[in-house]
Design a protein around this motif. Structure first.
Motif, mmCIF file in Angstrom:
data_model
loop_
_atom_site.group_PDB
_atom_site.id
_atom_site.type_symbol
_atom_site.label_atom_id
_atom_site.label_comp_id
_atom_site.label_asym_id
_atom_site.label_seq_id
_atom_site.Cartn_x
_atom_site.Cartn_y
_atom_site.Cartn_z
ATOM 1 N N ASN A 342 48.240 33.146 40.337
ATOM 2 C CA ASN A 342 47.709 32.871 39.281
ATOM 3 C C ASN A 342 48.575 31.525 38.371
ATOM 4 O OD1 ASN A 342 46.850 32.277 36.366
ATOM 5 N ND2 ASN A 342 45.447 33.625 36.469
ATOM 6 N N LEU A 343 48.274 30.385 38.503
ATOM 7 C CA LEU A 343 49.156 29.272 38.256
ATOM 8 C C LEU A 343 49.306 29.203 36.870
ATOM 9 C CD1 LEU A 343 47.979 26.567 40.837
ATOM 10 C CD2 LEU A 343 50.087 27.953 40.825
ATOM 11 N N ARG A 344 48.492 30.046 36.107
ATOM 12 C CA ARG A 344 48.768 29.815 34.673
ATOM 13 C C ARG A 344 49.889 31.141 34.428
ATOM 14 N NH1 ARG A 344 43.120 28.856 30.976
ATOM 15 N NH2 ARG A 344 44.689 28.353 29.609
ATOM 16 N N THR A 345 49.697 32.201 34.779
ATOM 17 C CA THR A 345 50.608 33.385 34.655
ATOM 18 C C THR A 345 51.729 33.505 35.556
ATOM 19 O OG1 THR A 345 49.130 34.774 35.654
ATOM 20 C CG2 THR A 345 48.579 34.314 33.446
ATOM 21 N N GLY A 346 51.657 33.082 36.731
ATOM 22 C CA GLY A 346 52.525 33.239 37.464
ATOM 23 C C GLY A 346 52.502 34.531 38.388
ATOM 24 N N GLU A 347 51.368 35.448 38.069
ATOM 25 C CA GLU A 347 51.282 36.598 38.397
ATOM 26 C C GLU A 347 50.559 36.553 39.967
ATOM 27 O OE1 GLU A 347 49.277 38.873 35.862
ATOM 28 O OE2 GLU A 347 50.893 39.332 34.595
ATOM 29 N N THR A 348 50.984 37.489 40.950
ATOM 30 C CA THR A 348 50.109 37.254 42.263
ATOM 31 C C THR A 348 49.270 38.652 42.183
ATOM 32 O OG1 THR A 348 52.022 38.637 43.267
ATOM 33 C CG2 THR A 348 52.291 36.070 43.394
ATOM 34 N N ASP A 349 48.380 38.278 43.147
ATOM 35 C CA ASP A 349 47.258 39.627 43.435
ATOM 36 C C ASP A 349 46.905 39.537 44.871
ATOM 37 O OD1 ASP A 349 45.644 41.611 43.215
ATOM 38 O OD2 ASP A 349 44.015 40.245 42.211
ATOM 39 N N SER A 350 46.774 40.572 45.563
ATOM 40 C CA SER A 350 46.373 40.638 46.907
ATOM 41 C C SER A 350 45.392 41.781 47.058
ATOM 42 C CB SER A 350 47.666 40.889 47.688
ATOM 43 O OG SER A 350 48.195 42.371 47.452
ATOM 44 N N ASP A 351 44.675 42.211 46.160
ATOM 45 C CA ASP A 351 43.661 43.137 46.413
ATOM 46 C C ASP A 351 42.253 42.698 47.232
ATOM 47 O OD1 ASP A 351 44.793 45.201 45.058
ATOM 48 O OD2 ASP A 351 43.791 44.818 43.192
ATOM 49 N N PRO A 352 41.870 43.088 48.109
ATOM 50 C CA PRO A 352 40.858 42.444 48.909
ATOM 51 C C PRO A 352 39.566 42.393 48.129
ATOM 52 C CG PRO A 352 41.141 44.698 49.557
ATOM 53 C CD PRO A 352 42.229 44.480 48.484
ATOM 54 N N ASP A 353 38.842 41.321 48.405
ATOM 55 C CA ASP A 353 37.483 41.142 47.842
ATOM 56 C C ASP A 353 37.260 41.202 46.547
ATOM 57 O OD1 ASP A 353 36.035 41.465 50.736
ATOM 58 O OD2 ASP A 353 36.099 43.440 50.350
ATOM 59 N N GLN A 354 38.320 40.562 46.029
ATOM 60 C CA GLN A 354 38.141 40.133 44.612
ATOM 61 C C GLN A 354 37.809 38.801 44.191
ATOM 62 O OE1 GLN A 354 39.045 42.612 42.088
ATOM 63 N NE2 GLN A 354 38.621 43.877 43.756
ATOM 64 N N PRO A 355 36.849 38.492 43.159
ATOM 65 C CA PRO A 355 36.428 37.190 42.571
ATOM 66 C C PRO A 355 37.851 36.643 41.923
ATOM 67 C CG PRO A 355 35.580 39.003 40.883
ATOM 68 C CD PRO A 355 36.152 39.590 42.344
ATOM 69 N N ILE A 356 37.909 35.428 42.180
ATOM 70 C CA ILE A 356 39.284 34.513 41.583
ATOM 71 C C ILE A 356 38.637 33.258 41.181
ATOM 72 C CG2 ILE A 356 40.957 35.642 42.630
ATOM 73 C CD1 ILE A 356 41.181 33.322 44.577
ATOM 74 N N GLN A 357 39.278 32.481 40.244
ATOM 75 C CA GLN A 357 39.036 31.143 39.781
ATOM 76 C C GLN A 357 39.757 30.175 40.877
ATOM 77 O OE1 GLN A 357 39.851 32.491 35.595
ATOM 78 N NE2 GLN A 357 38.628 30.806 35.282
ATOM 79 N N LEU A 358 39.154 29.508 41.282
ATOM 80 C CA LEU A 358 39.707 28.383 42.442
ATOM 81 C C LEU A 358 40.816 27.508 41.696
ATOM 82 C CD1 LEU A 358 36.725 27.804 44.822
ATOM 83 C CD2 LEU A 358 38.309 29.371 45.053
ATOM 84 N N CYS A 359 40.351 27.004 40.357
ATOM 85 C CA CYS A 359 41.149 25.846 39.996
ATOM 86 C C CYS A 359 42.619 26.321 39.558
ATOM 87 C CB CYS A 359 40.236 25.342 38.840
ATOM 88 S SG CYS A 359 40.178 26.544 37.223
ATOM 89 N N ILE A 360 42.646 27.946 39.266
ATOM 90 C CA ILE A 360 44.088 27.978 38.661
ATOM 91 C C ILE A 360 44.607 29.027 39.601
ATOM 92 C CG2 ILE A 360 43.429 27.559 36.267
ATOM 93 C CD1 ILE A 360 43.111 30.865 36.153
ATOM 94 N N ASN A 361 44.240 29.183 40.839
ATOM 95 C CA ASN A 361 44.848 30.047 41.844
ATOM 96 C C ASN A 361 45.310 29.226 43.080
ATOM 97 O OD1 ASN A 361 44.974 33.164 41.263
ATOM 98 N ND2 ASN A 361 42.922 32.304 40.308
ATOM 99 N N ALA A 362 46.302 29.432 43.436
ATOM 100 C CA ALA A 362 46.888 28.913 44.893
ATOM 101 C C ALA A 362 47.290 29.893 45.852
ATOM 102 C CB ALA A 362 48.259 28.188 44.404
ATOM 103 N N PRO A 363 47.110 29.818 47.118
ATOM 104 C CA PRO A 363 47.356 30.985 48.112
ATOM 105 C C PRO A 363 48.661 31.130 48.460
ATOM 106 C CG PRO A 363 46.862 28.871 49.205
ATOM 107 C CD PRO A 363 46.648 28.751 47.456
ATOM 108 N N VAL A 364 49.126 32.286 48.697
ATOM 109 C CA VAL A 364 50.612 32.772 48.848
ATOM 110 C C VAL A 364 50.336 32.936 50.533
ATOM 111 C CG1 VAL A 364 52.462 34.118 48.676
ATOM 112 C CG2 VAL A 364 51.170 33.338 46.683
#
Length: 371
Positions: A342-364
């Protein structure tokens, strides 16, 4: 009525009923909400104010909330978020939006040039938590800059309409007095409500009237002020700020200056903010590797570290989006596998099948996105 609509919806499948109704009249809808532009005001340089009449589904807005509108430009529907500037009034049949024409703003430039009475736009219900509490505080400080005036102006006008008896200060920063929208309303509020104080700041200009955008902010009227927002300015305009609730919306430097003071005073719980610009955490070079798989489209691309919305667009896809800064949730998609930051908070998340916002998330590394 709902059951009847469901039956008709089934008969018109695969297209929704509203696709047929709009062929008869764009404002005739069964489910979707729309709004018609009934008045356009271009009296303020660099912006346009639209008065819209929504369809029957409109439930009104709370002061400070935003609405998402959809505009078709060259056959493509684009959505953007704007805050109504009119007072909160329940199921009022009108919505007033003031849109600043940003140089690179596709929708804002289109509306500034082309909006006219009769234009019909898609409309979503009002949303957002940047609102006044139901139990109004005894004192309210409103701070805004540039186009950030819209949500706090709605708050100011709402308090004025309610006959709010407490103390209010409205402090606004602009590039020049001429670009401050709704000056007539501000003047009228200041005249009618002696417990409301309105202070404007703009860059000082010499007699030649040349605008010096790098000059310090100064008051429209002479005052003992540095012209910048700082602790002294806050003490001068609202010495009671520690006992009040403060609402701020504007450019990032103004937001940061206000936050710094309130954090130092340990008053974060009394500060409420709304951001119209996206402040991102720096991209970690260690995150930029692997492949982004847009599995629903059968397209894959090398991960370049950009937000997923930008990477999808670079790959030739056209996912829906609105604000592009994590507010409207229009660009939400499911991350099937992989990790995102998450580019606003800096936090990462790897739980499968989760909805995310494309505009504020970058792939790791490697990521599979269902678009």
């Amino acid at each position: 009525m709902v059951d009847l609509i469901n039956v008709v919806q089934t008969l018109t499948s695969p297209h929704p009923l509203d696709r047929y109704l709009e062929l008869v009249r764009p404002m005739l809808t069964a489910r979707e909400m729309r709004a018609e532009v009934i008045h356009v005001d271009r009296s303020v340089p660099g912006s346009v104010t639209l008065t819209l009449r929504p369809t029957r589904q409109w439930k009104g807005h709370a002061a400070g909330q935003y609405v998402q509108i959809g505009v078709v430009i060259n056959g493509v529907r684009h959505t953007r978020c704007y805050s109504p500037v009119n007072p909160a009034s329940g199921r009022s049949r009108h919505i007033q939006l003031t849109v600043k024409a940003h140089p690179d703003g596709l929708v804002s430039q289109y509306l500034a040039r082309n909006a006219a009475p009769g234009l019909v736009v898609d409309l979503e219900p009002a949303a957002g938590v940047f609102t006044l509490p139901d139990q109004r505080p005894d004192r309210v400080l409103l701070i805004s800059g540039g186009s950030g005036i819209t949500p706090v102006l709605s708050m100011l006008r709402t308090l004025a309409d309610e006959g709010y008896p407490g103390e209010v200060v409205f402090l606004h920063y602009a590039k020049s007095p001429e670009v401050v929208p709704h000056r007539a309303e501000l003047d009228a509020i200041a005249e009618r409500h002696k417990n409301f104080r309105i202070e404007l700041r703009h860059p000082w200009r010499p007699d030649t009237a040349r605008i010096d955008a790098s000059a310090p902010w100064v008051d429209v009227t002479p005052a003992q002020s540095s012209g910048y927002f700082d602790y002294d300015e806050l003490e001068r305009v609202a010495p009671w700020f520690a006992e009040a609730h403060t609402y701020v919306c504007g450019p990032q430097p103004l937001m940061d200056a206000v936050r710094k003071i309130f954090e130092a005073e340990q008053l974060e719980d009394r500060l409420h903010t709304e951001e119209f610009t996206l402040s991102l955490t720096p991209v970690d070079a260690d995150d930029v590797f692997g492949t982004v798989n847009f599995s629903a489209s059968g397209i894959a691309a090398d991960n370049n570290g950009a937000p997923l919305l930008e990477q999808a667009e670079a790959a030739g896809l056209s996912p829906e989006f609105g604000c592009r800064m994590g507010i409207c949730f229009s660009c939400t998609a499911v991350r099937r596998t992989g990790c995102t930051r998450n580019l606003r908070t800096g936090e990462t998340d790897s739980d499968p099948d989760q909805p995310i916002q494309l505009c504020i998330n970058a792939p790791v590394g490697d990521v599979d996105i269902d678009i």
